[in-house]
Design a protein around this motif. Structure first.
Motif: not given
Ligand SMILES: Cc1ncc(COP(=O)(O)O)c(C=O)c1O
Length: 392
Positions: A118-119, A137, A358
């Protein structure tokens, strides 16, 4: 043939998501839309001709993706990326995102963990959550204005429930093209932990500065056997509305299981025009793309230089690939709602909210540079004026 990427073509009234949703999304129609990832350029002439030719036959029944279809893709991958993929390994999908959803559905169980760096492109979250799986994540590190994978964090977080890596190569929104060493390291972590790899390579053809794209499945046969590579001509040739994508799955067992899921949900039947368009794109699109890429590169340079010179409060991340630029707007000191409102109401520019990509996208925005430069110039001038006004 010489293409003119400065040509302004009105898309209003074509049911275009980018233009015809402006009233609904931004509350006004005089917004310059630089959000959703399609381009405002005319597609290669050969695609238009192939669609028109097919449209002249008045029966639009179920359509086959035959050897001509997969063969065109195979030859494209070989010529453009020096990547040898057998047509046997390829399965049709009516888009990359439906394929991501179905792979997760078929190869993991509710409660399993799926890794994302992420993002990242926001539908990655939807295909995981929509399947009742857990998102793991692995936030990327922003180093010298460039995203890097945090391998230590990844290794610490992987556990027995971690089943799939959902990877973006090149990366959206960061525009990173991953290096061989990074792909090897990531691939080895997956092999060691028996993690399947879904590699979304939809932006593979859009390298702006000549760096070669490396498919993760091309690193080794071992990795190829554990991977699903998803790609399409949708972004490359601006035919996202024609819904034709391919997943390369070298492992016959994985391929059979995926195909069965596509068959059961009737997602295995392609669109009549999308089929013709994919063939024409991969057969004849080279020249158009060779002209597009320098134009996009200059757009990227123009935008990055402009921000540096005129709006230093916003830092633009120069992409290695894609027609998307990730903007670090933290210098404006606004929260996400204020930032959106500012861009829409003050600057009259429609950007993509970074937070959708995110937590790490907080106070960021994504700008689409796939349009004639005069439009970008106008948008940047409007942002400059709006920023100046708040500083007075
Ligand atoms: C990384 C990535 N994957 C997939 C898609 C969409 O693919 P499709 O329209 O084929 O589902 C996009 C569109 O922006 C994208 O950026």
């Amino acid at each position: 043939m010489q293409y003119n990427f400065e040509e302004i073509i009105s898309r209003e009234g074509t049911k275009s998501v980018k233009y015809d949703l402006r009233q609904k999304l931004f509350g006004a129609t005089d917004i310059i839309p630089l959000w959703v990832a399609d381009m405002d350029f005319r597609s290669p002439l050969e695609i238009e001709q192939a669609i028109c030719k097919r449209a002249k036959h008045p029966i639009y029944g179920y359509t086959l993706q035959n050897d001509q279809f997969f063969g065109a893709a195979k030859r494209w991958l070989k010529k453009r990326h020096q990547w040898e993929v057998s047509t046997k390994s390829m399965v049709f999908s009516p888009g990359v995102v439906p394929a991501l959803y179905m792979i997760i559905h078929s190869f993991s169980q509710p409660g399993d963990k799926i890794i994302v760096q992420t993002p990242v492109y926001h539908p990655f979250y939807d295909v995981i959550k929509g399947n009742g799986r857990e998102i793991l994540t692995n936030p990327m590190q922003l180093q010298n204005g460039k995203y890097e994978i945090d391998f230590k964090d990844l290794e610490l977080k992987i556990d027995k429930k971690t089943k799939i890596l959902l990877f973006c190569n090149p990366h959206n929104p960061g525009g990173r093209m991953w290096d061989k060493e990074e792909l090897e390291r990531l691939g080895n972590i997956c092999l060691k932990n028996n993690i399947l790899i879904i590699s979304d390579e939809i932006h593979m053809d859009l390298s702006l500065f000549g760096k070669p794209h490396i498919p993760i499945a091309s690193i080794s046969e071992e990795l190829a056997q554990k991977s699903f590579t998803c790609f399409s001509p949708g972004k490359t040739f601006n035919i996202a509305g024609l819904n034709s994508a391919i997943v390369s799955i070298p492992n016959p067992d994985l391929r059979k299981k995926f195909f069965r899921a596509m068959e059961a949900s009737h997602l295995f039947i392609g669109n009549t025009f999308g089929t013709e368009a994919l063939i024409a794109a991969y057969k004849h699109g080279k020249e158009w793309l060779d002209q597009l890429l320098p134009y996009l590169k200059e757009n990227a340079e123009f935008v990055c230089n402009y921000f540096e010179k005129h709006i230093p409060e916003i830092k633009a991340m120069k992409p290695e690939a894609t027609f998307l630029i990730w903007l670090d707007c933290r210098g404006l000191q606004m929260d996400d709602d204020q930032l959106s409102e500012f861009m829409i109401k003050q600057a009259k520019v429609g950007l993509h909210r970074g937070i959708q990509f995110g937590e790490e996208g907080r106070q960021f925005m994504r700008l689409n540079i796939g349009c004639p430069r005069p439009i970008l110039q106008q948008a940047l001038q409007q942002i400059t004026k709006a920023v100046k006004e708040i500083e007075i």
